[in-house]
Design a protein around this motif. Structure first.
Motif, PDB file in Angstrom:
ATOM      1  N   GLU A 116       0.808  -1.100   0.082  1.00 18.61           N
ATOM      2  CA  GLU A 116       0.011   0.061   0.062  1.00 18.61           C
ATOM      3  C   GLU A 116       0.925   1.026   0.022  1.00 18.61           C
ATOM      4  OE1 GLU A 116       0.954  -0.777   4.086  1.00 18.61           O
ATOM      5  OE2 GLU A 116       0.375  -2.181   2.327  1.00 18.61           O
ATOM      6  N   PRO A 117       0.161   2.470  -0.383  1.00 20.90           N
ATOM      7  CA  PRO A 117       1.118   3.547  -0.451  1.00 20.90           C
ATOM      8  C   PRO A 117       1.730   3.953   0.881  1.00 20.90           C
ATOM      9  CG  PRO A 117      -1.062   4.006  -1.617  1.00 20.90           C
ATOM     10  CD  PRO A 117      -0.984   2.749  -0.941  1.00 20.90           C
ATOM     11  N   VAL A 118       2.927   4.217   1.026  1.00 17.80           N
ATOM     12  CA  VAL A 118       3.646   4.623   2.132  1.00 17.80           C
ATOM     13  C   VAL A 118       3.097   5.832   2.858  1.00 17.80           C
ATOM     14  CG1 VAL A 118       5.901   4.937   3.572  1.00 17.80           C
ATOM     15  CG2 VAL A 118       5.568   3.101   1.650  1.00 17.80           C
ATOM     16  N   ARG A 119       2.900   5.787   3.978  1.00 14.49           N
ATOM     17  CA  ARG A 119       2.598   7.129   5.166  1.00 14.49           C
ATOM     18  C   ARG A 119       3.403   6.619   6.239  1.00 14.49           C
ATOM     19  NH1 ARG A 119      -0.617  12.072   4.608  1.00 14.49           N
ATOM     20  NH2 ARG A 119      -0.477  12.874   6.783  1.00 14.49           N
ATOM     21  N   ASP A 120       4.170   7.791   6.513  1.00 16.46           N
ATOM     22  CA  ASP A 120       4.982   7.526   7.860  1.00 16.46           C
ATOM     23  C   ASP A 120       4.159   8.217   8.844  1.00 16.46           C
ATOM     24  OD1 ASP A 120       6.910   7.075   9.958  1.00 16.46           O
ATOM     25  OD2 ASP A 120       8.484   8.376   9.030  1.00 16.46           O
TER      26      ASP A 120
END
Length: 429
Positions: free
Chosen positions: A150-154
């Motif tokens: 899935e798209p990375v979101r820190d």
């Protein structure tokens, strides 16, 4: 027509039907696991074998592509701590697969799309489904969002800047974003992400935000972290226009910002929200600090904006942390045994409340809407941070030993809609 996401839109009647169907299926005599060749396809004589894992109430992968006419063999491994099975619409099925066991399923010759599901009570409705399709590619196609794709979101909280005046350029962008595995929506955003960027400062700081509308319709912004007349800074601006929004941060907390254009429900529900952290003056250092923004997803037609009618009816397809269902189930937050962890939580809504809980942890510090309601020296502890839409706070806990600590909204229907993740705690050195 919009598409439901997994089991997100389950109603009571459907859950009851799923329970009844699952119970009947388990009591039925298992049909043969070899299925006759599809009547409308010429068998190739070839066999495609695909490994599938059942874990976290999902099949991984959940889509399998097979050349038309190939026989398909599925090797199903149960990687969960609960039992599962796999039933196909063409009649093939495994028996019940025990924890960490493997079953071999002959799905027969594949000539058309075949749906599959887990028949245990309510598992199908909770999202345990699989699709077999025909095509020129072979094997498993991992849906985005599975196994960390899935798209990375820190989620790590940004550090508090040293400067006391914060000049921020914020751009409205209308962009297509993957909002769930295989689902893309035209989202209205700040700086192209949902939620928008996390801003941070201290009591007494000044924020000068230049908002530029790079979209195709009017948008605006409302910062809850500031107190001022909304007439001018919160006014909607047309495409190509800019405005400067200046406010003093006079009160601590985690504050919501969101689009101020009517209907606000649609603009917030379609992605226009974010968080501003204003540190309390006595905020202590911790080993790890994270930010989670809970919100809802109301899917519209593929590639288009969210469904306002669903928002008005309070029928979310998913409830998420930081914009994507189960985001941190596959990309866990991390800590070490004995670490003190602080988690800021903002409920951006627009409709659902949050009851934030970390399984296996007890909060010794709770900060809710501008005040500390529990501290480490108090004899009691807390199990949840209870938030309504547009409210926020933080919790702290010392995670005592290595292992996996799931976190959820303890409104369990929302946890199963995607408001969940994991803190992976390693051993102390």
């Amino acid at each position: 027509m919009s598409r439901p996401l997994g089991g997100a839109a389950a109603g009571v009647a459907l859950v009851l039907l799923a329970v009844l169907a699952g119970t009947v299926a388990q009591r039925a005599t298992d049909p043969p696991t070899t299925v006759a060749a599809a009547a409308d396809v010429v068998p190739t004589g070839h066999t495609t074998t695909v490994a599938v894992t059942a874990k976290d109430m999902r099949y991984h992968p959940d889509t399998i592509t097979v050349p038309p006419g190939d026989r398909l063999i599925i090797e199903l491994t149960n990687g969960d701590e609960r039992r599962h099975d796999l039933v196909l619409a063409n009649g093939a099925r495994t028996g019940t697969v025990e924890r960490h066991a493997t079953a071999r399923l002959d799905a027969g010759v594949i000539g058309a799309t075949v749906e599959g599901w887990c028949s245990l009570p309510a598992h199908r409705q909770a999202g345990m489904t699989l699709t077999i399709v025909t095509g020129t590619g072979t094997g498993a196609h991992m849906a985005a969002g599975e196994h960390g794709t899935e798209p990375v979101r820190d989620a790590t909280a940004p550090p508090t800047p040293a400067e006391r005046t914060h000049r921020v350029d914020l751009h409205v962008k209308e962009v297509q974003i993957e909002v769930a595995p295989g689902v893309r929506q035209l989202m209205w955003t700040y700086d192209g992400t949902v939620p928008g960027p996390v801003l941070r400062g201290r009591v007494g700081d000044v924020f000068e935000v230049t908002l530029t509308n790079d979209g195709t319709m009017d948008h605006g912004v409302d910062f809850h972290a500031g107190a001022l007349a909304p007439d001018r800074p919160m006014r909607p601006i047309d495409p190509g226009e800019s405005l400067t929004y200046r406010f003093n941060a006079t009160k601590a907390g985690i504050w919501m910002y969101h689009c101020s254009t009517m209907p606000m429900l649609h603009h917030i529900g379609n992605g226009m929200y974010g968080a501003v952290i204003i540190d309390p003056p006595d905020l202590a250092k911790v080993d790890h600090e994270y930010v989670l923004v809970q919100s809802e997803l109301y899917a519209g037609p593929d590639g288009e904006v969210g469904d306002l009618a669903k928002m008005q009816a309070e029928q979310p397809d998913a409830v998420v942390f930081n914009g994507y269902p189960d985001r941190y189930a596959h990309r866990p937050l991390t800590a070490t045994a004995g670490d003190r962890v602080r988690i800021w939580v903002l409920d951006a809504g627009p409709n659902r409340s949050s009851s934030f809980h970390v399984v296996g942890a007890q909060f010794d510090t709770v900060y809710l809407e501008g005040r500390r309601v529990l501290g480490p020296d108090d004899p009691g502890g807390a199990q949840v941070l209870q938030l309504g839409p547009a409210s926020g706070g933080y919790v702290e806990a010392v995670l005592p030993e290595s292992g996996h600590y799931p976190f959820v909204s303890h409104s369990m229907v929302d946890a199963e809609r995607g408001a969940r993740g994991v803190i992976e705690v390693g051993p102390a050195s």
